[in-house]
Design a protein around this motif. Structure first.
Motif, PDB file in Angstrom:
ATOM      1  N   ASP A  60      -3.418  -0.666 -10.474  1.00 38.37           N
ATOM      2  CA  ASP A  60      -2.293   0.269 -10.470  1.00 38.37           C
ATOM      3  C   ASP A  60      -1.876   0.520 -11.917  1.00 38.37           C
ATOM      4  O   ASP A  60      -1.519  -0.419 -12.639  1.00 38.37           O
ATOM      5  CB  ASP A  60      -1.129  -0.310  -9.663  1.00 38.37           C
ATOM      6  CG  ASP A  60      -0.010   0.692  -9.452  1.00 38.37           C
ATOM      7  OD1 ASP A  60       0.540   1.192 -10.462  1.00 38.37           O
ATOM      8  OD2 ASP A  60       0.307   0.983  -8.291  1.00 38.37           O
ATOM      9  N   PRO A  74       4.976   2.784  -8.994  1.00 41.12           N
ATOM     10  CA  PRO A  74       3.791   2.222  -8.338  1.00 41.12           C
ATOM     11  C   PRO A  74       3.147   3.226  -7.382  1.00 41.12           C
ATOM     12  O   PRO A  74       3.819   4.087  -6.805  1.00 41.12           O
ATOM     13  CB  PRO A  74       4.347   1.009  -7.579  1.00 41.12           C
ATOM     14  CG  PRO A  74       5.603   0.652  -8.309  1.00 41.12           C
ATOM     15  CD  PRO A  74       6.169   1.945  -8.794  1.00 41.12           C
ATOM     16  N   ASN A  75       1.843   3.121  -7.236  1.00 39.94           N
ATOM     17  CA  ASN A  75       1.055   3.994  -6.364  1.00 39.94           C
ATOM     18  C   ASN A  75       1.019   5.443  -6.832  1.00 39.94           C
ATOM     19  O   ASN A  75       0.598   6.324  -6.078  1.00 39.94           O
ATOM     20  CB  ASN A  75       1.557   3.950  -4.916  1.00 39.94           C
ATOM     21  CG  ASN A  75       1.208   2.641  -4.226  1.00 39.94           C
ATOM     22  OD1 ASN A  75       0.454   1.831  -4.765  1.00 39.94           O
ATOM     23  ND2 ASN A  75       1.764   2.419  -3.051  1.00 39.94           N
ATOM     24  N   GLU A  94      -0.889  -4.074 -11.741  1.00 43.22           N
ATOM     25  CA  GLU A  94      -1.378  -5.016 -10.732  1.00 43.22           C
ATOM     26  C   GLU A  94      -2.842  -4.764 -10.424  1.00 43.22           C
ATOM     27  O   GLU A  94      -3.285  -3.611 -10.352  1.00 43.22           O
ATOM     28  CB  GLU A  94      -0.567  -4.869  -9.446  1.00 43.22           C
ATOM     29  CG  GLU A  94       0.840  -5.387  -9.514  1.00 43.22           C
ATOM     30  CD  GLU A  94       1.566  -5.170  -8.203  1.00 43.22           C
ATOM     31  OE1 GLU A  94       1.735  -6.147  -7.450  1.00 43.22           O
ATOM     32  OE2 GLU A  94       1.962  -4.029  -7.925  1.00 43.22           O
ATOM     33  N   ALA A 102       6.561  -5.333 -10.586  1.00 42.51           N
ATOM     34  CA  ALA A 102       6.578  -4.455  -9.420  1.00 42.51           C
ATOM     35  C   ALA A 102       7.730  -4.810  -8.491  1.00 42.51           C
ATOM     36  O   ALA A 102       8.389  -3.923  -7.923  1.00 42.51           O
ATOM     37  CB  ALA A 102       5.242  -4.546  -8.687  1.00 42.51           C
ATOM     38  N   ASN A 115      -2.202 -11.515 -11.504  1.00 43.34           N
ATOM     39  CA  ASN A 115      -1.057 -10.809 -10.925  1.00 43.34           C
ATOM     40  C   ASN A 115       0.224 -11.629 -10.952  1.00 43.34           C
ATOM     41  O   ASN A 115       1.311 -11.074 -11.146  1.00 43.34           O
ATOM     42  CB  ASN A 115      -1.367 -10.412  -9.475  1.00 43.34           C
ATOM     43  CG  ASN A 115      -2.286  -9.209  -9.384  1.00 43.34           C
ATOM     44  OD1 ASN A 115      -2.388  -8.419 -10.305  1.00 43.34           O
ATOM     45  ND2 ASN A 115      -2.964  -9.084  -8.244  1.00 43.34           N
ATOM     46  N   ILE A 117      -5.197  -4.432  -7.759  1.00 40.41           N
ATOM     47  CA  ILE A 117      -5.105  -4.175  -6.326  1.00 40.41           C
ATOM     48  C   ILE A 117      -6.229  -4.875  -5.576  1.00 40.41           C
ATOM     49  O   ILE A 117      -6.028  -5.437  -4.508  1.00 40.41           O
ATOM     50  CB  ILE A 117      -5.111  -2.661  -6.063  1.00 40.41           C
ATOM     51  CG1 ILE A 117      -3.893  -2.024  -6.737  1.00 40.41           C
ATOM     52  CG2 ILE A 117      -5.130  -2.350  -4.574  1.00 40.41           C
ATOM     53  CD1 ILE A 117      -3.917  -0.530  -6.762  1.00 40.41           C
ATOM     54  N   TRP A 169      -3.924   5.124  -9.302  1.00 40.83           N
ATOM     55  CA  TRP A 169      -4.805   3.962  -9.319  1.00 40.83           C
ATOM     56  C   TRP A 169      -6.029   4.291 -10.170  1.00 40.83           C
ATOM     57  O   TRP A 169      -6.483   5.441 -10.195  1.00 40.83           O
ATOM     58  CB  TRP A 169      -5.283   3.600  -7.913  1.00 40.83           C
ATOM     59  CG  TRP A 169      -4.227   3.025  -7.021  1.00 40.83           C
ATOM     60  CD1 TRP A 169      -2.911   2.829  -7.319  1.00 40.83           C
ATOM     61  CD2 TRP A 169      -4.402   2.594  -5.665  1.00 40.83           C
ATOM     62  NE1 TRP A 169      -2.250   2.288  -6.249  1.00 40.83           N
ATOM     63  CE2 TRP A 169      -3.132   2.128  -5.211  1.00 40.83           C
ATOM     64  CE3 TRP A 169      -5.473   2.540  -4.799  1.00 40.83           C
ATOM     65  CZ2 TRP A 169      -2.949   1.635  -3.927  1.00 40.83           C
ATOM     66  CZ3 TRP A 169      -5.290   2.044  -3.517  1.00 40.83           C
ATOM     67  CH2 TRP A 169      -4.049   1.595  -3.088  1.00 40.83           C
ATOM     68  N   ARG A 172      10.873  -2.369  -7.382  1.00 41.33           N
ATOM     69  CA  ARG A 172      11.214  -2.068  -5.989  1.00 41.33           C
ATOM     70  C   ARG A 172      12.678  -2.415  -5.691  1.00 41.33           C
ATOM     71  O   ARG A 172      13.363  -1.682  -4.975  1.00 41.33           O
ATOM     72  CB  ARG A 172      10.285  -2.839  -5.052  1.00 41.33           C
ATOM     73  CG  ARG A 172       8.872  -2.274  -4.981  1.00 41.33           C
ATOM     74  CD  ARG A 172       8.088  -2.896  -3.830  1.00 41.33           C
ATOM     75  NE  ARG A 172       7.846  -4.316  -4.050  1.00 41.33           N
ATOM     76  CZ  ARG A 172       6.767  -4.793  -4.663  1.00 41.33           C
ATOM     77  NH1 ARG A 172       5.837  -3.962  -5.125  1.00 41.33           N
ATOM     78  NH2 ARG A 172       6.607  -6.090  -4.820  1.00 41.33           N
ATOM     79  N   ARG A 179      -0.345  -1.468   0.773  1.00 42.64           N
ATOM     80  CA  ARG A 179       0.395  -0.954  -0.383  1.00 42.64           C
ATOM     81  C   ARG A 179       0.810   0.496  -0.222  1.00 42.64           C
ATOM     82  O   ARG A 179       1.619   0.987  -1.004  1.00 42.64           O
ATOM     83  CB  ARG A 179      -0.457  -1.075  -1.648  1.00 42.64           C
ATOM     84  CG  ARG A 179      -0.900  -2.484  -2.003  1.00 42.64           C
ATOM     85  CD  ARG A 179      -1.720  -2.469  -3.269  1.00 42.64           C
ATOM     86  NE  ARG A 179      -1.007  -1.849  -4.360  1.00 42.64           N
ATOM     87  CZ  ARG A 179      -0.222  -2.503  -5.209  1.00 42.64           C
ATOM     88  NH1 ARG A 179      -0.068  -3.814  -5.087  1.00 42.64           N
ATOM     89  NH2 ARG A 179       0.403  -1.872  -6.174  1.00 42.64           N
TER      90      ARG A 179
END
Length: 280
Positions: free
Chosen positions: A130, A104-105, A135, A257, A240, A137, A108, A261, A161
């Motif tokens: 993303d 993630p991140n 997702e 996501a 989402n 955003i 984008w 994590r 985020r």
């Protein structure tokens, strides 16, 4: 000759070799040219981007038999010339394969979707996705969205985020202006610009925009900007948190996501435990 001497017009014409009828001739604009010029002006106002060649074709369709050179002369006399549009040169960028982000991140993607209210007023919707978790955003609708507006929205999203490592966009003026470029430079973010006319280089956001049009924008008759924003908020939450995504093994983007994590945290805990045992 007649102004400087007392010579007659007959003798002056004979000395110069000009017929008396030519000397007395006064140009008269034929009525057909006047009517043709008026019709050209009407057509030019109806078709503002048509040049004299296309207007000549329209006249021929109406049954007016006229040479294109006469059309050009009358077109020029009426001042109907169309200004040439300046070609907008895109930023020269190398073609980059669309690689899948690893976390993630990482990347984008951003783009705009256009729509209109019930009263005909145009609106723009900024979409931010993303690439890894799929997702959404943010979805922002407004009558106009400038480069500074985009920067404010990205800064607001990054507070919750974190900042992305890269942002992929097309070469729209909102994305190639100084505002976004300076912001990305300060934040250490890489801007990935796609080549002009190559939407497949930003396929993730194009696919997302297609779903947005089919499932939300095309399904409602928007009466106001607040109505648009309310429906976008409902659709974003459903996308989402409820809609299964095939590329995520039919998990929702939010669930995918969250699992990623948790996996990262578990892996980090294992590494810390290993380092603690190793130091002992």
């Amino acid at each position: 000759m007649r102004e400087m001497t007392s010579i007659s017009a007959r003798r002056a014409c004979r000395l110069v070799g000009v017929s008396r009828s030519v000397n007395a001739y006064q140009a008269k604009t034929p009525d057909c040219n006047t009517l043709l010029k008026d019709r050209l002006i009407e057509l030019a106002h109806e078709r503002r981007r048509f040049g004299y060649r296309r207007l000549h074709i329209l006249l021929r369709r109406e049954g007016v038999s006229v040479n294109h050179k006469r059309v050009y002369r009358l077109y020029h006399e009426a001042g109907l010339m169309v200004k040439r549009r300046r070609r907008r040169h895109g930023v020269a960028v190398e073609r980059e394969p669309l690689a899948c982000a690893g976390k993630p991140n990482a990347v984008w993607s951003m783009d705009f979707v256009s729509d209109a209210l019930a009263n005909g007023r145009r609106i723009k919707v900024l979409t931010i996705v993303d690439d890894f978790s799929k997702e959404c955003i943010d979805l922002v609708a407004d009558y106009g969205i400038s480069g500074h507006y985009v920067v404010r929205l990205l800064e607001q999203a990054a507070r919750f985020r974190g900042y992305p490592a890269a942002i992929r966009t097309d070469q729209g003026p909102e994305f190639t202006g100084n505002a976004l470029d300076q912001w990305a430079s300060v934040r250490g973010i890489t801007l990935k610009l796609t080549q002009p006319g190559k939407p497949t280089q930003n396929a993730y956001i194009e696919s997302f925009n297609g779903r947005l049009r089919d499932e939300c924008l095309n399904e409602h008759w928007f009466m106001s900007l607040s109505h648009v924003r309310a429906e976008l908020a409902v659709w974003r939450k459903d996308y989402n948190e409820a809609r299964p995504h095939s590329s995520l093994d039919y998990q929702t983007p939010a669930a995918f996501a969250a699992c990623f994590r948790m996996g990262e945290q578990a892996e980090l805990a294992q590494k810390q435990e290993f380092l603690t045992d190793f130091t002992k």
